[in-house]
Design a protein around this motif. Structure first.
Motif, PDB file in Angstrom:
ATOM      1  N   PRO A 165       0.806  -1.232   0.000  1.00 47.35           N
ATOM      2  CA  PRO A 165       0.000   0.000   0.000  1.00 47.35           C
ATOM      3  C   PRO A 165       0.837   1.279   0.000  1.00 47.35           C
ATOM      4  N   ILE A 166       1.892   1.317   0.788  1.00 42.74           N
ATOM      5  CA  ILE A 166       2.712   2.532   0.857  1.00 42.74           C
ATOM      6  C   ILE A 166       3.387   2.805  -0.476  1.00 42.74           C
ATOM      7  N   VAL A 167       3.963   1.786  -1.081  1.00 45.90           N
ATOM      8  CA  VAL A 167       4.625   1.969  -2.373  1.00 45.90           C
ATOM      9  C   VAL A 167       3.608   2.347  -3.450  1.00 45.90           C
ATOM     10  N   ALA A 168       2.451   1.708  -3.450  1.00 49.09           N
ATOM     11  CA  ALA A 168       1.423   2.010  -4.458  1.00 49.09           C
ATOM     12  C   ALA A 168       0.962   3.462  -4.355  1.00 49.09           C
ATOM     13  N   VAL A 169       0.721   3.937  -3.148  1.00 45.36           N
ATOM     14  CA  VAL A 169       0.285   5.327  -2.964  1.00 45.36           C
ATOM     15  C   VAL A 169       1.408   6.290  -3.356  1.00 45.36           C
ATOM     16  N   GLN A 170       2.622   5.979  -2.957  1.00 43.74           N
ATOM     17  CA  GLN A 170       3.762   6.835  -3.318  1.00 43.74           C
ATOM     18  C   GLN A 170       3.922   6.905  -4.837  1.00 43.74           C
ATOM     19  N   GLN A 171       3.799   5.777  -5.505  1.00 43.01           N
ATOM     20  CA  GLN A 171       3.913   5.756  -6.965  1.00 43.01           C
ATOM     21  C   GLN A 171       2.772   6.536  -7.623  1.00 43.01           C
ATOM     22  N   MET A 172       1.602   6.491  -7.019  1.00 47.04           N
ATOM     23  CA  MET A 172       0.464   7.239  -7.553  1.00 47.04           C
ATOM     24  C   MET A 172       0.733   8.735  -7.479  1.00 47.04           C
ATOM     25  N   PHE A 173       1.252   9.207  -6.357  1.00 44.83           N
ATOM     26  CA  PHE A 173       1.581  10.629  -6.239  1.00 44.83           C
ATOM     27  C   PHE A 173       2.648  11.029  -7.254  1.00 44.83           C
ATOM     28  N   THR A 174       3.637  10.165  -7.454  1.00 48.38           N
ATOM     29  CA  THR A 174       4.678  10.431  -8.447  1.00 48.38           C
ATOM     30  C   THR A 174       4.073  10.509  -9.844  1.00 48.38           C
ATOM     31  N   PHE A 175       3.196   9.559 -10.171  1.00 47.11           N
ATOM     32  CA  PHE A 175       2.528   9.562 -11.473  1.00 47.11           C
ATOM     33  C   PHE A 175       1.751  10.860 -11.685  1.00 47.11           C
TER      34      PHE A 175
END
Length: 189
Positions: A165-175
């Motif tokens: 979850p943490i990596v997915a959310v972080q990647q979403m913000f980056t995207f």
């Protein structure tokens, strides 16, 4: 007063933190329901309630009521599967409302001038962002479901309930940041 989508997502974070640290299921869900209610205050005060806020209140009130009223079996279900249910409900809401009102559009309208609200670019960006967030929550749902198959496996718990979850959310913000930068960059022929 502007609404904040991160504040609207706070109940899911609170529930995950409380449930993941041994707080009883009914109290984790009740706390998340209270946080959802508090998170809804800004949008309610402006007369523009948000889908995420309503979903947070409904989801966690239902999980709390189930855990309080359903006895040991219901408490065990909420303990073992509450994260899966909560993120799954969120993903479903996002995907179901995507054609009608992408949830990000409710927040974007508070930042963007009214003149752009019906433009193709505004609509496209919000559908893209909402669909991507739906994908993030669907991935989290699958990760939580996988973790719930082996509740005493600490490694699986850490990977599926925390790292994914943490990596997915972080990647979403980056995207989102990169997408916005590309869209605002001057075009050259």
């Amino acid at each position: 007063m502007k609404s904040n989508p991160l504040l609207s997502l706070a109940p899911w974070i609170v529930f995950t933190l409380a449930a993941g640290n041994g707080v009883a299921a009914q109290w984790s869900a009740a706390l998340a329901a209270l946080v959802a209610l508090a998170a809804a205050v800004p949008s309610l005060l402006t007369g523009r309630p948000k889908l995420l806020d309503a979903m947070g209140i409904a989801t966690f009130a239902a999980l709390s009521a189930l855990a309080f009223a359903g006895g040991h079996g219901a408490q065990a279900f909420v303990t073992d599967h509450g994260r899966t249910v909560a993120t799954g409900a969120l993903a479903a809401l996002i995907f179901l409302t995507l054609p009608v009102l992408p949830f990000t559009e409710q927040y974007a309208r508070e930042e963007a001038p009214r003149i752009v609200w019906n433009t193709p670019a505004f609509k496209k960006t919000n559908r893209l962002f909402s669909a991507a967030w739906g994908g993030v929550f669907a991935l989290m749902t699958l990760a939580h479901l996988l973790a719930s198959t082996a509740p005493h496996n600490t490694g699986l718990d850490v990977v599926c309930n925390w790292i994914v979850p943490i990596v997915a959310v972080q990647q979403m913000f980056t995207f989102m940041k990169r997408y916005r930068a590309r869209q605002s960059a001057p075009r050259t022929a």
